[in-house]
Design an enzyme around this catalytic site. Structure first.
Site, PDB file in Angstrom:
ATOM      1  N   TYR A   1     -10.123   0.903   1.807  1.00  0.00           N
ATOM      2  CA  TYR A   1      -9.709   0.776   3.198  1.00  0.00           C
ATOM      3  C   TYR A   1      -9.298   2.105   3.784  1.00  0.00           C
ATOM      4  O   TYR A   1      -8.639   2.900   3.135  1.00  0.00           O
ATOM      5  CB  TYR A   1      -8.502  -0.169   3.272  1.00  0.00           C
ATOM      6  CG  TYR A   1      -8.730  -1.329   4.189  1.00  0.00           C
ATOM      7  CD1 TYR A   1      -9.225  -2.526   3.710  1.00  0.00           C
ATOM      8  CD2 TYR A   1      -8.472  -1.218   5.551  1.00  0.00           C
ATOM      9  CE1 TYR A   1      -9.445  -3.593   4.561  1.00  0.00           C
ATOM     10  CE2 TYR A   1      -8.687  -2.287   6.397  1.00  0.00           C
ATOM     11  CZ  TYR A   1      -9.174  -3.476   5.899  1.00  0.00           C
ATOM     12  OH  TYR A   1      -9.393  -4.522   6.740  1.00  0.00           O
TER      13      TYR A   1
ATOM     14  N   ASP B   1       0.802  -1.225   0.000  1.00  0.00           N
ATOM     15  CA  ASP B   1       0.000   0.000   0.000  1.00  0.00           C
ATOM     16  C   ASP B   1       0.835   1.275   0.000  1.00  0.00           C
ATOM     17  O   ASP B   1       0.382   2.300  -0.512  1.00  0.00           O
ATOM     18  CB  ASP B   1      -0.971  -0.002   1.188  1.00  0.00           C
ATOM     19  CG  ASP B   1      -2.251  -0.782   0.881  1.00  0.00           C
ATOM     20  OD1 ASP B   1      -2.485  -1.119  -0.296  1.00  0.00           O
ATOM     21  OD2 ASP B   1      -3.037  -1.040   1.812  1.00  0.00           O
TER      22      ASP B   1
END
Lengths: 658, 658
Positions: free
Chosen positions: B405, B324
């Site tokens: 997220y 990420d």
């Protein structure tokens, strides 16, 4: 009829009337009220003293608590729309009568003793405060002790003593003795930081006299300097604007109390105080918006025992393997919480009551506090529409001060359906005096860290066992261990070689549900196999353990055998009202014949049955200088969390104001 | 001189002047300012476009961040009483030039490129927002996609797409491609809950065109019903008075900011924002009352990488093994924090800046917030004198929204000397559409939980690697693993059979400091062997890991090899300024040739050297229905804690007011 009997009958009638009047407002699981405790005293005295000649020394109360009705009775009674005649109120009493352990059940509704059993097994009930107070005074009328103090050049007027349970190390015969250890004030308030090492005073509590005395070795008493932690005492103040900040939030409690039933947000639960275990959370249910009903989660939850073994082998220390609830009373040791300091401005306080040695009720003012918490955290959020919900929860707090140590217990109810438990460990270390003033001098094993000159902080553990009687959407539940297991990709299914999946296993009997935490990834679930979500998942709650700290020692030693529950981090048993305290009823000098490990040997069926989860939260303490003279709070905890219990996130409909 | 060059030189001079003027107020570790980012763009363009013909498609910026001076330079410069000429400000740039990875160092003080290296190793730099935006539009001018949407009976106008990195699974040759996956809005705002499954669109980012297309299978799109989480959208509101509660505390920040240096209570630290890693805490030092000086603790701390592998083997899912930070930019994905919702009333906000594709600076308003926190907890207490101190701390917060997220990162500074890090995981699950509407229909492996009709929540992990460059009381430190080990009682020493003691072991080289957490009790310390407390303990800080969640999979697979750092929970390396990101510089389609596991193979000496601790915080996510349609925040964290760093509890002198 002798006048004394008339007099006591008169009081009994008064109690009956009071009971009748107040019946409507008493919840089946309420702690015994002061008037009920008085009634217990009267009834027990009457019953016992009709058969023996009672005097101060042959009848003493050690525990009086609610003997709660069976779960089925409670649940069925509460489910009735209109109040019917409530089940009888009963008390469970542990008393010493003529130096025997008695277990007495008192019916308060009919004002009579309904059972009085002598327990002639091993061990003794928890110490009452009065005998502890008496025991610690004995050295002050004992000439050899004067000599010991004089030999050390200390001033007897500045000496204070405390008493400690002695564990059990294989002796065939035991008496009800404790050890008294003394400390030196002279220039400090922090008595625990100035042990007078090397003296062992053994006191027989039943006889209330010194039965053993040993002045083995003279060790310097640690200095007073630097031990005072009171405000303004350390000379240089820490430049901190921050402590000036207002304690959290507004003044309104924001929850409803109906007797001891709390309603807050989507939660409803009952709170009680017990002199042995402290706060008891019962009948915790959560409102389900879709079903438009409260659904059961936790029938009863409390700290069933605390095992605190020290790791110091010296003569005056080796026995320190305390059961803080069973030996000393975790509730009995509750601190009166200080408003605005222990609990924020919006807190509501509840008193706790216990029975003294002669059965007279005594009050611990502000034993519990309940408050809404908003720490500035976020319940959930997502960026796209800036939908953000504040994390507001409700906390039930108690602090128990077992001698030197302060345990802060928080039961936190979250709107997501989780119940989090946090234990804050603070207060004062148990320290051993030593001749050493610098680490470089130490050539032998000292069983701890030199945390100040002449001061050793001993290695020790805290193991808190929680009784978690989960009733997920009803009585009958199953315990499922869902392992996260690596699997190889089936032939050519994917360029990935492996992945993990969830392999659930339902425990059939108690032996299937003894869990060592820490090495494998898994979920630990209590599910209701009789209830499913609309899309077919078994409704459940999972136990989310916190940081794992397990017992390090082999089980061939006395303390570990006595504890029993420490063999595994998690156990599951069949519900049995009498299995309350994981370390057994009589922990003081227990021999491990009556504890969770023994009960679990019955290996009862637990699939789709009424089950109880026992979870041990551990904490290894290697002291550091930062723990001197007072320990910064160390926090440990765990959570029980809804897992396919709801159809979806239960806080979706949360309304925002302000 | 062509006029365009004149024009750009003019701007360069302006920047020089601005830089000169503002030098005094810029801290050596400050993030690049917008004007510095502009300067980087100008200098790079000038330098590169003097050698190649630049146009939109052959030069793109992917990362621009501070190339900080060497640690020794920073520390020595800061230690000077009077400001001397500061070391040059430099930028580190990752750019794609003519489809190659370039690493460019720009000197901002001298306005020149001082190095421009082509990296012809494997992998690609993080995606910039502009190319992601362009890629997700491609399907909307691609006829086969129209056909796929039509075949499913969907309305193209309600379709939105997102792009995803593809990992690496053994291919010899790679191109810079991503996969584009699409979602259906039509009646929801919660796009991630309505995946249009079965279609794979492969986009070449360098060419910016679709290079692969597969419509493999038609799967029902999950319903819109129940997916909206916005306020007022779920029809029945939850009856909760609680959310009305005032957010915490007063309005004053209670800390000082001098540029990006924060002073609060006994702490002093520097905060910066980086488009790759988000918040960077530097030079955290704590004031020691006794020594009357600030003592160094953490030179630099940040999330160096986040590895998020999914466990679903289906064609459209197997590749989901994201980095990420390295793929998407943890800072680049920062949310603008919403006052009073993401951060309490007393928060102070800081903006973050990043470089867009063409190098132009862009702002993320309120990327960080800093606030004093008082959750109603207790710093320490003891009952005897009701001495109780409130636990007030300072929090630096950022939220990064990587697609679905939301990661909430809190760096919390405590007056006890601890730094706690908390990660809150919330936002939306990545879900796979399925034909199943009830669990009982499922006979095959589905790699997740049915969390709503036609909706599978896939099993996945989050592994956050923290770069913790501790400098405990100075550069040279050692890493000590202190095991708590059971020992048998020496012959007749005590009635106890055994006890545990602490067995410290200092790591000599990097291989000694690769730690699997979870099975053994131990303390993990960074000590300064050159500094001792008055009583002779080595001053230190310990890493207190949170709940342990380790990698479950074998390491023979591509994703684990690429990640590398997941082999152990803790690593310690010798300080090396270039080893910044545990997953390597080019994580997108990396092959594991450049990551922490590789660096550590050098097995450098780390005893009494400048060391860096790399700690991976893990979280296994088995979704449940409660995570639908938006996840309640799950919290995980760890702490670094002073351990014999101070002579005693450092908060003793804390003054109480109000």
């Amino acid at each position: 009829m002798p006048s004394s009997l008339k007099f006591s009958l008169f009081f009994q009638c008064i109690f009956c009337i009071i009971s009748l009047i107040s019946t409507k407002s008493i919840h089946l699981l309420d702690s015994l009220t002061p008037s009920e405790l008085k009634q217990v005293k009267t009834i027990v005295n009457q019953s016992i003293c009709s058969t023996i000649s009672c005097h101060n020394d042959n009848l003493s109360f050690h525990y009086v608590g609610l003997n709660e009705p069976n779960k089925e009775t409670v649940v069925s009674w509460l489910s009735k729309q209109k109040p019917t005649k409530s089940p009888p109120r009963q008390a469970f009493v542990l008393a010493r009568i003529n130096q025997s352990n008695h277990e007495i059940i008192v019916d308060l509704t009919d004002s009579k003793v309904i059972s009085n059993k002598v327990n002639d097994g091993h061990g003794y009930p928890l110490l009452n405060l009065e005998e502890k107070d008496a025991a610690v005074l004995l050295p002050f009328s004992y000439a050899p002790f004067f000599a010991s103090i004089k030999k050390r050049g200390l001033n007897l007027k500045e000496v204070v003593c405390q008493c400690f349970t002695i564990g059990w190390f294989g002796a065939n015969k035991t008496r009800r003795v404790v050890k008294v250890m003394c400390y030196y004030l002279n220039g400090t308030v922090s008595l625990y930081m100035r042990p007078i090492e090397g003296i062992t005073v053994t006191v027989d509590l039943d006889e209330m006299k010194i039965v053993g005395y040993l002045d083995r070795v003279v060790v310097p008493v640690p200095k007073a300097e630097g031990t005072d932690y009171r405000e303004g005492k350390p000379e240089k103040p820490l430049n901190s604007s921050s402590v000036n900040s207002t304690r959290m939030m507004h003044g309104s409690p924001n929850f409803d109390m109906d007797g001891n039933v709390i309603r807050w947000a989507n939660w409803k639960f009952h709170v009680a105080f017990d002199m042995r275990v402290g706060p008891v959370i019962s009948l915790a249910s959560i409102y389900d918006l879709e079903k438009d009903e409260y659904r059961r989660v936790l029938y009863r939850g409390y700290i069933s025992e605390l095992f605190v073994p020290y790791m110091d082998l010296t003569e005056e220390w080796y026995f320190k393997t305390y059961f803080d609830a069973g030996d000393f009373g975790f509730g009995l040791s509750a601190s009166s919480l200080v408003p605005l300091k222990d609990c924020p401005k919006n807190a509501v306080f509840l008193d706790g009551y216990y029975s003294t040695k002669d059965g007279t009720p005594a009050k611990i003012a502000n034993a519990l506090c309940i408050f809404e918490k908003n720490a500035g955290d976020v319940l959930w959020r997502h960026t796209e529409f800036s939908e953000i919900r504040p994390d507001v929860s409700l906390v039930v707090r108690m602090v128990s001060t077992i001698g030197n140590y302060d345990y802060m217990v928080d039961w936190e109810f979250k709107q997501t359906g989780s119940i989090k438990v946090n234990i804050g460990l603070t207060g004062l270390l148990a320290v051993r005096a030593t001749k050493y003033t610098h680490k470089s001098q130490i050539k032998e094993e000292v069983y701890g860290t030199l945390i100040a000159e002449n001061t050793l902080g001993a290695h020790h553990d805290h193991f808190l066992n929680f009784h978690l009687d989960l009733d997920v959407d009803g009585h009958d539940n199953s315990f499922v261990e869902s392992k996260l297991q690596a699997k190889s990709t089936p032939d050519k299914r994917s360029p990935r070689k492996n992945y993990w999946t969830v392999v659930p296993k339902t425990a059939k009997t108690e032996s299937d549900a003894r869990i060592h935490l820490g090495s494998k990834a898994a979920q630990y679930l209590v599910v209701n196999p009789n209830k499913k979500t609309k899309i077919g998942n078994e409704v459940g709650y999972q136990l989310l353990p916190g940081i794992v700290a397990s017992n390090i020692l082999p089980y061939n030693d006395y303390p570990e055998k006595r504890c029993g529950f420490n063999k595994y981090n998690v156990w599951v048993t069949r519900y049995n009202k009498s299995e309350k305290w994981a370390g057994g009823v009589y922990t003081d000098q227990s021999r491990g014949n009556d504890n969770l490990a023994i009960w679990s040997l019955r290996n009862r069926e637990i699939e789709n049955k009424d089950v109880v989860v026992w979870y041990t939260l551990g904490f290894h303490h290697v002291p550091s200088q930062e723990d001197f003279p007072i320990m910064p709070t160390a926090n440990v905890g765990f959570e029980i969390k809804p897992t396919n219990f709801f159809e979806h996130n239960p806080t979706l409909g949360l309304k925002l104001h302000g």
